[in-house]
Design a protein around this motif. Structure first.
Motif, PDB file in Angstrom:
ATOM      1  N   ASP A   1       2.699   0.586  -1.244  1.00 51.47           N
ATOM      2  CA  ASP A   1       2.287   1.908  -0.756  1.00 51.47           C
ATOM      3  C   ASP A   1       3.446   2.624  -0.062  1.00 51.47           C
ATOM      4  O   ASP A   1       3.646   3.837  -0.238  1.00 51.47           O
ATOM      5  CB  ASP A   1       1.108   1.772   0.214  1.00 51.47           C
ATOM      6  CG  ASP A   1      -0.150   1.241  -0.467  1.00 51.47           C
ATOM      7  OD1 ASP A   1      -0.230   1.335  -1.713  1.00 51.47           O
ATOM      8  OD2 ASP A   1      -1.032   0.722   0.248  1.00 51.47           O
ATOM      9  N   LEU A   2       4.219   1.877   0.712  1.00 48.90           N
ATOM     10  CA  LEU A   2       5.327   2.474   1.461  1.00 48.90           C
ATOM     11  C   LEU A   2       6.462   2.922   0.533  1.00 48.90           C
ATOM     12  O   LEU A   2       7.120   3.933   0.792  1.00 48.90           O
ATOM     13  CB  LEU A   2       5.853   1.480   2.495  1.00 48.90           C
ATOM     14  CG  LEU A   2       4.915   1.208   3.677  1.00 48.90           C
ATOM     15  CD1 LEU A   2       5.418   0.024   4.500  1.00 48.90           C
ATOM     16  CD2 LEU A   2       4.788   2.452   4.562  1.00 48.90           C
ATOM     17  N   ILE A   3       6.696   2.175  -0.538  1.00 48.41           N
ATOM     18  CA  ILE A   3       7.726   2.573  -1.509  1.00 48.41           C
ATOM     19  C   ILE A   3       7.386   3.940  -2.099  1.00 48.41           C
ATOM     20  O   ILE A   3       8.257   4.805  -2.254  1.00 48.41           O
ATOM     21  CB  ILE A   3       7.866   1.499  -2.612  1.00 48.41           C
ATOM     22  CG1 ILE A   3       8.577   0.264  -2.052  1.00 48.41           C
ATOM     23  CG2 ILE A   3       8.635   2.044  -3.822  1.00 48.41           C
ATOM     24  CD1 ILE A   3       8.591  -0.929  -2.992  1.00 48.41           C
TER      25      ILE A   3
ATOM     26  N   ILE B   1      20.352   3.472   9.743  1.00 45.95           N
ATOM     27  CA  ILE B   1      19.444   2.737   8.863  1.00 45.95           C
ATOM     28  C   ILE B   1      18.003   3.044   9.254  1.00 45.95           C
ATOM     29  O   ILE B   1      17.615   2.896  10.414  1.00 45.95           O
ATOM     30  CB  ILE B   1      19.696   1.220   8.956  1.00 45.95           C
ATOM     31  CG1 ILE B   1      21.141   0.886   8.562  1.00 45.95           C
ATOM     32  CG2 ILE B   1      18.723   0.464   8.056  1.00 45.95           C
ATOM     33  CD1 ILE B   1      21.502  -0.572   8.753  1.00 45.95           C
ATOM     34  N   VAL B   2      17.218   3.468   8.294  1.00 45.10           N
ATOM     35  CA  VAL B   2      15.798   3.733   8.533  1.00 45.10           C
ATOM     36  C   VAL B   2      15.035   2.423   8.350  1.00 45.10           C
ATOM     37  O   VAL B   2      15.024   1.847   7.261  1.00 45.10           O
ATOM     38  CB  VAL B   2      15.265   4.802   7.561  1.00 45.10           C
ATOM     39  CG1 VAL B   2      13.779   5.041   7.804  1.00 45.10           C
ATOM     40  CG2 VAL B   2      16.059   6.093   7.704  1.00 45.10           C
ATOM     41  N   ILE B   3      14.399   1.948   9.420  1.00 46.89           N
ATOM     42  CA  ILE B   3      13.672   0.678   9.393  1.00 46.89           C
ATOM     43  C   ILE B   3      12.192   0.951   9.141  1.00 46.89           C
ATOM     44  O   ILE B   3      11.569   1.760   9.835  1.00 46.89           O
ATOM     45  CB  ILE B   3      13.821  -0.085  10.721  1.00 46.89           C
ATOM     46  CG1 ILE B   3      15.304  -0.310  11.050  1.00 46.89           C
ATOM     47  CG2 ILE B   3      13.050  -1.405  10.669  1.00 46.89           C
ATOM     48  CD1 ILE B   3      16.014  -1.228  10.118  1.00 46.89           C
ATOM     49  N   ILE B   4      11.637   0.272   8.144  1.00 47.93           N
ATOM     50  CA  ILE B   4      10.211   0.409   7.835  1.00 47.93           C
ATOM     51  C   ILE B   4       9.604  -0.989   7.791  1.00 47.93           C
ATOM     52  O   ILE B   4      10.046  -1.839   7.015  1.00 47.93           O
ATOM     53  CB  ILE B   4      10.001   1.128   6.487  1.00 47.93           C
ATOM     54  CG1 ILE B   4      10.627   2.525   6.537  1.00 47.93           C
ATOM     55  CG2 ILE B   4       8.520   1.215   6.139  1.00 47.93           C
ATOM     56  CD1 ILE B   4      10.767   3.176   5.192  1.00 47.93           C
TER      57      ILE B   4
ATOM     58  N   CYS C   1      17.554   8.246  -2.620  1.00 51.98           N
ATOM     59  CA  CYS C   1      16.877   7.475  -1.576  1.00 51.98           C
ATOM     60  C   CYS C   1      16.735   6.036  -2.065  1.00 51.98           C
ATOM     61  O   CYS C   1      15.982   5.756  -2.999  1.00 51.98           O
ATOM     62  CB  CYS C   1      15.510   8.077  -1.273  1.00 51.98           C
ATOM     63  SG  CYS C   1      14.543   7.110  -0.089  1.00 51.98           S
ATOM     64  N   LEU C   2      17.475   5.150  -1.449  1.00 53.63           N
ATOM     65  CA  LEU C   2      17.457   3.742  -1.837  1.00 53.63           C
ATOM     66  C   LEU C   2      16.549   2.952  -0.904  1.00 53.63           C
ATOM     67  O   LEU C   2      16.662   3.063   0.321  1.00 53.63           O
ATOM     68  CB  LEU C   2      18.873   3.158  -1.791  1.00 53.63           C
ATOM     69  CG  LEU C   2      18.999   1.642  -1.970  1.00 53.63           C
ATOM     70  CD1 LEU C   2      18.496   1.205  -3.339  1.00 53.63           C
ATOM     71  CD2 LEU C   2      20.441   1.187  -1.743  1.00 53.63           C
ATOM     72  N   GLY C   3      15.680   2.160  -1.497  1.00 52.50           N
ATOM     73  CA  GLY C   3      14.865   1.242  -0.720  1.00 52.50           C
ATOM     74  C   GLY C   3      15.386  -0.174  -0.868  1.00 52.50           C
ATOM     75  O   GLY C   3      15.494  -0.681  -1.988  1.00 52.50           O
ATOM     76  N   ILE C   4      15.739  -0.797   0.246  1.00 54.34           N
ATOM     77  CA  ILE C   4      16.195  -2.185   0.232  1.00 54.34           C
ATOM     78  C   ILE C   4      15.133  -3.044   0.901  1.00 54.34           C
ATOM     79  O   ILE C   4      14.735  -2.777   2.040  1.00 54.34           O
ATOM     80  CB  ILE C   4      17.544  -2.350   0.964  1.00 54.34           C
ATOM     81  CG1 ILE C   4      18.635  -1.548   0.251  1.00 54.34           C
ATOM     82  CG2 ILE C   4      17.927  -3.825   1.044  1.00 54.34           C
ATOM     83  CD1 ILE C   4      20.003  -1.655   0.910  1.00 54.34           C
ATOM     84  N   ILE C   5      14.671  -4.042   0.185  1.00 55.07           N
ATOM     85  CA  ILE C   5      13.677  -4.961   0.740  1.00 55.07           C
ATOM     86  C   ILE C   5      14.428  -6.130   1.353  1.00 55.07           C
ATOM     87  O   ILE C   5      15.119  -6.876   0.652  1.00 55.07           O
ATOM     88  CB  ILE C   5      12.698  -5.437  -0.346  1.00 55.07           C
ATOM     89  CG1 ILE C   5      12.005  -4.223  -0.988  1.00 55.07           C
ATOM     90  CG2 ILE C   5      11.663  -6.391   0.246  1.00 55.07           C
ATOM     91  CD1 ILE C   5      11.216  -4.554  -2.230  1.00 55.07           C
TER      92      ILE C   5
ATOM     93  N   HIS D   1       7.600   6.799   0.735  1.00 57.80           N
ATOM     94  CA  HIS D   1       8.940   7.138   1.221  1.00 57.80           C
ATOM     95  C   HIS D   1       9.886   7.633   0.122  1.00 57.80           C
ATOM     96  O   HIS D   1      11.094   7.701   0.327  1.00 57.80           O
ATOM     97  CB  HIS D   1       9.540   5.940   1.962  1.00 57.80           C
ATOM     98  CG  HIS D   1       8.947   5.734   3.318  1.00 57.80           C
ATOM     99  ND1 HIS D   1       9.422   6.363   4.443  1.00 57.80           N
ATOM    100  CD2 HIS D   1       7.877   4.992   3.725  1.00 57.80           C
ATOM    101  CE1 HIS D   1       8.698   6.008   5.489  1.00 57.80           C
ATOM    102  NE2 HIS D   1       7.750   5.169   5.086  1.00 57.80           N
ATOM    103  N   LYS D   2       9.329   7.987  -1.033  1.00 58.54           N
ATOM    104  CA  LYS D   2      10.087   8.671  -2.092  1.00 58.54           C
ATOM    105  C   LYS D   2      11.341   7.900  -2.512  1.00 58.54           C
ATOM    106  O   LYS D   2      12.417   8.472  -2.702  1.00 58.54           O
ATOM    107  CB  LYS D   2      10.488  10.077  -1.636  1.00 58.54           C
ATOM    108  CG  LYS D   2       9.329  10.961  -1.218  1.00 58.54           C
ATOM    109  CD  LYS D   2       9.832  12.299  -0.710  1.00 58.54           C
ATOM    110  CE  LYS D   2       8.697  13.171  -0.201  1.00 58.54           C
ATOM    111  NZ  LYS D   2       9.190  14.462   0.341  1.00 58.54           N
ATOM    112  N   VAL D   3      11.182   6.603  -2.636  1.00 54.61           N
ATOM    113  CA  VAL D   3      12.314   5.759  -3.027  1.00 54.61           C
ATOM    114  C   VAL D   3      12.689   6.039  -4.478  1.00 54.61           C
ATOM    115  O   VAL D   3      11.833   6.060  -5.360  1.00 54.61           O
ATOM    116  CB  VAL D   3      11.948   4.271  -2.835  1.00 54.61           C
ATOM    117  CG1 VAL D   3      12.971   3.373  -3.493  1.00 54.61           C
ATOM    118  CG2 VAL D   3      11.828   3.957  -1.352  1.00 54.61           C
TER     119      VAL D   3
END
Length: 481
Positions: A294-296, A281-284, A236-240, A299-301
Motif C-alpha cells: 500500500d505504501l509503495i 532520506i525519507v524514512i517510511i 522516486c526510488l523506493g528502497i526496502i 508514495h508514487k514510487v
C-alpha cells in the motif's frame, strides 16, 4: 565509436583477406612487429632482451621485433621453439641475423626483458609440459614480460588458463582487445593492454560482436535536470531496507548522488535505526507486506531496490513476490535474489528486472559453475527472465542477447559495501527512466572510475561523493544547466 572485444574466429576472419596475399601478409606482419618494437623503444632503454618465438604468425611478429632490436644495437637473444610454419614467419625468420639460443641453454639471469611471441591468438588446447616448465621459470624470475597479442597460455576466447600462462607486464594487441584480455584470469595475466592499429579494415557486421562498456554506449541516455523538473519527475526510488541497515543507507546515498529526485527508505517496524540518519532520506515504517504494498503505491514510487543488507528467508521471498506485482523497474541484490525458477515464474516478459549477484550468489542461484562466464550470464538471462549483472573485477552484463564487458575493473572495490553502492546507482538511474541495460552499464563504469580515482584504502562510503562529477562530464555543453 563503440569498442568491441573479439574472439579468435572473428579476428581471423578480419585478417584472412590480407594473410592470403603474400605481399600484404608480409606487410601486415612487419607493421605488427614494428608497433611492438616502437613501444619497447619508447618505454625501455637498451637492455638484454630475450625474444621467444613460436612457429606461427605470432612467432613471425617476434622475428620482426628481434630483427629491429638487433639492427638498433640492442643485446638480443632469440629462443626458437620450433621451425616457423607460415610463409610470412619463415621470411622474417631468415632475415634475423642475431643470436639464437637453445632452450637447454637458457639463462634468465642474463636477461632484462622478455618478449612473448609464442602463440598469440588461436591457442585452443592445453600447452605441453616443456612449455609449461618454461612459463613457470619465466614467471618465477619476476622479469618484465611483453606479450604480443595475448599472453601465451591464455585463451583469447574465454580468459582461461590452458595449462599454464605467462604473466605479462604489458600486452600489445592489434585492432581491438580480445575477450580473453577482459575476463579473469586473462585480465590479471595480461597486465597493461594497449591496442595498436595495423591497418586492418573497419569492423563490419558487428551485431555478433561483444561490446566493451564505454561511455559511447550510454552517455546520451543520461538525464540531467531541466527547468520544469521536480523531485518526482526526476524519479522516486523506493528502497526496502534489510536487516543490516547500513547497506541500505549506502544504496540510498548512491541513488541520490546518481540523480534520483527523491529516495524513500522503507523500514520494517522491528528494525532498529539511528534517528540521526542522513536528513535527506525519507524514512517510511511498515508493519507487514500488505502495508508495504500500500505504501509503495501511496508514495508514487517509480522504481524499487530490494536486497542490500537483506538476509534470505521465506519473508524475503514473499516481499520479492509482492513487489514484482507492481510491474515497476526493479533491482534485486544480495539476499533478495531468489532462485531463478521463482523469478521466471514471477516476472513478465516486458518487466524490467535487474539482478546483481556476485560469483558466490550466482553459483547458489543458478548452479552453472562449470560454464564459462559469458555463457553463464547468457543462460542466467534466459533462466530468470531478468537482466543480469554478474559482479567482479571482470563484470559481465547480460541483457537479452546482448553481452557487455568492462575494461576499467578496479581491484580496490574488493571491500564491504561497494556492491550496495552499485545497486543504488543502478536503481537511482532506473528511477529516472533509464532501462536496466543502460543503468547497469553506467553504474559499473562509474563505480570503477570512482574506485580508481579514490585509490588504495577506498571505503564504500566515499564512492557516492565522486559520482556527480563523473557523470557531469557527459552533459551536453550547450545546456546552461
Amino acid at each position: 565509436m563503440y569498442k568491441f572485444a573479439l574472439n579468435s574466429n572473428q579476428m581471423h576472419a578480419i585478417e584472412a583477406p590480407i594473410i592470403r596475399n603474400k605481399d600484404t601478409s608480409l606487410d601486415l606482419m612487419h607493421k605488427a612487429g614494428k608497433e611492438v618494437f616502437d613501444e619497447i623503444f619508447k618505454r625501455f632503454k637498451p637492455c638484454k632482451v630475450l625474444v621467444i618465438c613460436g612457429f606461427g604468425n605470432n612467432g613471425g611478429d617476434g622475428y620482426v621485433v628481434a630483427n629491429l632490436l638487433h639492427q638498433n644495437s640492442w643485446d638480443v637473444k632469440l629462443l626458437k621453439l620450433g621451425e616457423p610454419k607460415t610463409n610470412s614467419a619463415k621470411y622474417y625468420a631468415k632475415k634475423y641475423k642475431g643470436k639464437i639460443i637453445d632452450i637447454n641453454n637458457l639463462n634468465l639471469e642474463e636477461t632484462d626483458l622478455i618478449i612473448d611471441a609464442i602463440y598469440g591468438i588461436g591457442l585452443s588446447k592445453e600447452i605441453d609440459v616443456t612449455l609449461k616448465e618454461l612459463i613457470h621459470k619465466i614467471n618465477n624470475s619476476n622479469l618484465k614480460c611483453i606479450s604480443i597479442d595475448i599472453p601465451t597460455g591464455i585463451s583469447e576466447n574465454t580468459g582461461e588458463i590452458l595449462g599454464a600462462a605467462l604473466k605479462a607486464t604489458l600486452t600489445i594487441t592489434f585492432h581491438t582487445k580480445k575477450i580473453g584480455h577482459l575476463l579473469m584470469p586473462g585480465l590479471k595475466h595480461s597486465g597493461e593492454v594497449i591496442v595498436k592499429d595495423i591497418g586492418l579494415s573497419n569492423l563490419e557486421n558487428t551485431e555478433n560482436y561483444i561490446k566493451i562498456n564505454t561511455p559511447e554506449i550510454w552517455k546520451n541516455k543520461l538525464r540531467f535536470p531541466q527547468y520544469e523538473d521536480n523531485k518526482y519527475t526526476r524519479g522516486c526510488l523506493g528502497i526496502i531496507a534489510g536487516e543490516m541497515l547500513g547497506a541500505s543507507i549506502l544504496s540510498t546515498q548512491a541513488a541520490r548522488k546518481s540523480g534520483s529526485g527523491i529516495v524513500k527508505l522503507f523500514i520494517k517496524n522491528n528494525v532498529q535505526f539511528d534517528n540521526k540518519l542522513d536528513a535527506g532520506i525519507v524514512i517510511i515504517k511498515y508493519k507487514d507486506i500488505q502495508q508495504l504494498n500500500d505504501l509503495i503505491i501511496k508514495h508514487k514510487v517509480s522504481s524499487i531496490l530490494y536486497g542490500p543488507g537483506t538476509i534470505a528467508s521465506s519473508e524475503t521471498h514473499n516481499i520479492v513476490k509482492n513487489i514484482l506485482k507492481h510491474n515497476k523497474p526493479i533491482v534485486l541484490d544480495a539476499g533478495a535474489i531468489i532462485n531463478y525458477k521463482s523469478l521466471k515464474k514471477l516476472t513478465t516478459s516486458n518487466q524490467d528486472v535487474l539482478i546483481t549477484p556476485h560469483e558466490g550468489e550466482f553459483k547458489k542461484i543458478f548452479n552453472l559453475s562449470s560454464e564459462l562466464k559469458i555463457n553463464k550470464v547468457k543462460l542466467a538471462v534466459q533462466l530468470s527472465n531478468c537482466k543480469v549483472l554478474l559482479k567482479g573485477v571482470d563484470t559481465v552484463i547480460g541483457c537479452n542477447d546482448n553481452i557487455l564487458l568492462q575494461e576499467n575493473g578496479c581491484p580496490y572495490l574488493s571491500t564491504a559495501g561497494t556492491g550496495d553502492v552499485l545497486a543504488g546507482i543502478c536503481a537511482g538511474l532506473m528511477s529516472q527512466g533509464l532501462n536496466s541495460y543502460f543503468a547497469a552499464s553506467i553504474a559499473v563504469w562509474t563505480l570503477n572510475e570512482a574506485a580508481w580515482k579514490i585509490g588504495y584504502g577506498l571505503v564504500a562510503e566515499e564512492i557516492p561523493q565522486t559520482i556527480p562529477n563523473l557523470l557531469l562530464q557527459f552533459r551536453n555543453p550547450s545546456r546552461k544547466i
